[in-house]
Design an enzyme around this catalytic site. Structure first.
Site, PDB file in Angstrom:
ATOM      1  CG  HIS A   1      -1.768   1.215   1.367  1.00 14.64           C
ATOM      2  ND1 HIS A   1      -3.085   1.268   0.963  1.00 14.64           N
ATOM      3  CD2 HIS A   1      -1.489   2.451   1.873  1.00 14.64           C
ATOM      4  CE1 HIS A   1      -3.572   2.472   1.203  1.00 14.64           C
ATOM      5  NE2 HIS A   1      -2.626   3.204   1.762  1.00 14.64           N
ATOM      6  CD  GLU A   2       1.642   3.797   3.638  1.00 12.81           C
ATOM      7  OE1 GLU A   2       2.004   4.869   3.108  1.00 12.81           O
ATOM      8  OE2 GLU A   2       0.534   3.660   4.198  1.00 12.81           O
TER       9      GLU A   2
ATOM     10  CG  HIS B   1       0.510   6.544  -0.483  1.00 16.27           C
ATOM     11  ND1 HIS B   1      -0.550   7.246  -1.005  1.00 16.27           N
ATOM     12  CD2 HIS B   1       0.022   5.907   0.621  1.00 16.27           C
ATOM     13  CE1 HIS B   1      -1.632   7.054  -0.251  1.00 16.27           C
ATOM     14  NE2 HIS B   1      -1.303   6.244   0.738  1.00 16.27           N
TER      15      HIS B   1
ATOM     16  CG  HIS C   1       0.302   9.284  -6.730  1.00 18.86           C
ATOM     17  ND1 HIS C   1      -0.841   9.569  -6.015  1.00 18.86           N
ATOM     18  CD2 HIS C   1       0.155   9.924  -7.917  1.00 18.86           C
ATOM     19  CE1 HIS C   1      -1.640  10.324  -6.746  1.00 18.86           C
ATOM     20  NE2 HIS C   1      -1.056  10.564  -7.892  1.00 18.86           N
TER      21      HIS C   1
END
Length: 683
Positions: A470-471, A474, A477
């Site tokens: 998940h991280e 980020h 991104h």
């Protein structure tokens, strides 16, 4: 101070901050100089006789505050990941000053007049798409910051912003102290029955570090249900862990309850001053949700089916508990849920959470899972740079390369929990990508994986693996950002959109090709059995009711705090009473499933950026579930789909309307049905 490592851009690769040279004594002077420097740059914009142009006003604004940005990016990562008494004092001092400084910029009448003039003539300026959006977004930011208030209104707004900033800092520091203090000390090893030998050894080391030699300490993480509750066989120890977890910041330790009420009242007053019915309406106006009614409609649609799902799960767990273990109290309690969930999973699906850990060694999951997936989908590779140092000895630095070998930026990983780190997991940008400033991205992921005993490998839970993927979503991104202006870089998108790319990246953790590459026994290298993978997938679906209710409890608690119409509505409010009433009204007052965060440690909303925004996780999950279907539809090769997703969404940051970006690659508006199926809310 004439020498300060923040005063000039770093000469290290990618402008990586020179952490080896930075001391606590450098922060405050750099902040003070940075604020003075930016105000001088703003004065230069407004003092000239030249008529406002996009270049001399908007671009000049984008170039301003370079020193302030450098020190703020480093400092606020440190206060989250490696705080000290010194940084706490600096944060308490500087936070209200930074709020005042921001007001000095956005409440400058001459600067706003120039922005307003350009905005009114935006159709005549011949701007390119990103330029026009930048002008429009600056105009929105000025207006929402109070630029149209009269002098008295602006004066009160400045006071409110400074008070909110100071209170948020107080909440965050209280929370870290309370979480550390709430570690449960046990005196006998028998009380830790059910924990692995490595976990018992880690608890002994924890106790020693806290001054309790010869005992064992169970540290808490910053949410209600502690992972250790799934393993502890002693029901009373589980009860004590849950009591310690839920009691932070309220009850006898009621400091954060009072601070939360104070912050909510200040936000309600500010919203009213700016012309909004409440803070929630103010917060969502510039999000993709747009209106409070849209958020409430979506959350309201989920509550009843989620509760029904959870009630079915509860009945099954209660039956298992009553059949297997005689107890003076036969009722399923909050401290029983995770323990008996694991028992039912082990019996029904033959999946033992503890038996999975040997297949999830941190470094292998990172390199052969997270990084491997990014290479397969996007073509990038990462190489560790041991010659570059982070802000803590545990921080690892990786250089990131594109498929053609072009250097993209740096990724820093800070994976282990420690007393100086706040709970949870997050991504920060230390340097944001921008063609205007010639900057490539430097991003950091922070997690709170339990530190293994000395000399032992770090073996992860399945939930740890999910957080790692998940991280890194980020991080991608930020790393893939390809915008001209720093205003739009990377994760600078609406709060209810920012979780979307990270949630999508979770899909690769269970992708057959990826899972087979990293899920190998840390001692023997034996792959995880295929049938175990299938059973894991089935076991994942058991418990969706609990997870959805736990999340909705926190989301609607956040919403209740920020729907207060004015400060008077919160006068003499007790935080615990308010919370109980909010959950009851929402239909989520379920003793066995406390909200993921209670008010006293709800750092997302009282010391982070999610005020009236915690709904964004499930709002983004609508887009995520729809996108996972798109990735899995087989209409094009995986690398081709990865390039499309990167080009149309990940690389564009906030330079385009996020929903337009979604529709550009998806070919239509998002649909909620894939989320309902995933969450077990429809057949």
């Amino acid at each position: 101070m004439t020498t300060n490592p923040f005063f000039e851009p770093s000469e290290l690769p990618y402008q990586l901050p020179p952490f080896a040279e930075i001391g606590e004594e450098h922060y405050l002077p750099a902040f003070e100089c940075g604020m003075v420097e930016q105000l001088a740059e703003i004065a230069a914009i407004t003092s000239g006789d030249d008529a406002p142009t996009f270049t001399n006003t908007i671009v000049a604004l984008e170039r301003s505050g370079d020193l302030l940005t450098r020190v703020a990016n480093v400092f606020f990562n440190i206060t989250s990941s490696d705080s000290s008494a010194g940084t706490d004092a600096i944060e308490a001092d500087i936070s209200p000053k930074l709020a005042t400084h921001r007001d000095a910029v956005y409440l400058d009448p001459e600067l706003f007049a120039r922005v307003e003039s350009l905005y009114q003539r935006r159709d005549e300026l011949g701007l390119e798409a990103e330029e026009r959006r930048l002008l429009e977004q600056y105009h929105i930011r000025f207006v929402r910051a109070g630029a149209r208030l009269d002098a008295a209104g602006q004066h009160r707004l400045r006071e409110l912003n400074a008070e909110i900033a100071a209170a948020a800092t107080e909440f965050g520091q209280n929370n870290l102290a309370a979480t550390n203090a709430a570690a449960l000390i046990v005196e006998t090893v028998d009380e830790l029955a059910g924990l692995s030998p490595a976990a018992v050894a880690a608890a002994a080391e924890n106790a020693g570090s806290l001054g309790h030699e010869g005992a064992w300490a169970l540290r808490l993480q910053n949410f209600s249900n502690q992972p250790v509750l799934a393993e502890l066989a002693d029901r009373d120890v589980r009860r004590r862990v849950m009591a310690a977890s839920l009691g932070r910041g309220v009850g006898e330790d009621g400091r954060n309850g009072h601070v939360a009420v104070h912050i909510a009242a200040l936000r309600a007053e500010r919203a009213a001053l700016l012309g909004y019915p409440d803070h929630a309406a103010y917060a969502v106006e510039d999000q993709t949700a747009k209106t409070a009614e849209a958020v409430e409609a979506m959350l309201g649609r989920l509550v009843a089916p989620a509760v029904a799902n959870a009630e079915r799960e509860a009945a099954e767990l209660a039956t298992a508990m009553q059949t297997t273990a005689a107890a003076a109290d036969p009722e399923l309690r909050s401290w029983d849920w995770q323990y008996w969930s694991e028992k039912v999973r082990a019996e029904r699906f033959s999946v033992d959470a503890e038996a999975l850990r040997p297949y999830f060694e941190l470094d292998r999951v990172l390199r052969d899972g997270v990084f491997f997936a990014a290479e397969q989908v996007y073509g990038i590779t990462l190489r560790e740079r041991e010659d570059l140092v982070g802000y803590h000895p545990e921080v690892r630095v990786f250089e990131v390369f594109d498929a053609d070998g072009t250097a993209l930026g740096l990724f820093l990983g800070d994976f282990f929990t420690r007393p100086s780190k706040r709970g949870g997991a997050w991504m920060n940008a230390l340097v944001s990508q921008s063609r205007l400033l010639g900057a490539k991205p430097v991003v950091v992921n922070n997690l709170n994986i339990a530190t293994p005993p000395t000399g032992e490998p770090a073996l992860l839970t399945w939930d740890n693996v999910r957080t790692l993927f998940h991280e890194f979503g980020h991080a991608l991104h930020g790393l893939f950002s390809n915008v001209h202006y720093p205003f739009f870089s990377g994760t600078e998108v609406p709060r209810d959109f920012v979780e979307f790319p990270s949630q999508v990246n979770e899909m690769w953790m269970a992708h057959p090709q990826v899972l087979a590459n990293y899920a190998k026994h840390f001692e023997t290298g034996t792959p995880m059995p295929v049938d175990l993978v299938e059973r894991m997938a089935a076991a994942e679906r058991f418990g969706e009711g609990f997870r959805t209710v736990e999340y909705l409890g926190a989301a609607l608690l956040d919403w209740a705090w920020h729907r207060a119409p004015d400060p008077e509505a919160l006068a003499d409010v007790d935080a615990e009473t308010f919370e109980e009433e909010a959950l009851r009204k929402a239909g989520l007052a379920i003793d066995a499933i406390p909200p993921r965060y209670r008010t006293g440690y709800f750092a997302h909303i009282f010391s982070g950026g999610y005020a009236a925004g915690y709904y964004s996780y499930i709002w983004s999950e609508v887009l995520d579930a729809d996108t996972v279907d798109w990735f899995n539809d087989g209409a094009a090769p995986l690398r081709e789909k990865g390039e499309t997703f990167r080009r149309e969404l990940l690389s564009r940051g906030g330079s385009v309307d996020p929903m337009e970006a979604f529709e550009s690659f998806r070919g239509r508006a998002p649909e909620i049905e894939p989320l309902l199926v995933r969450r077990g809310l429809v057949e």
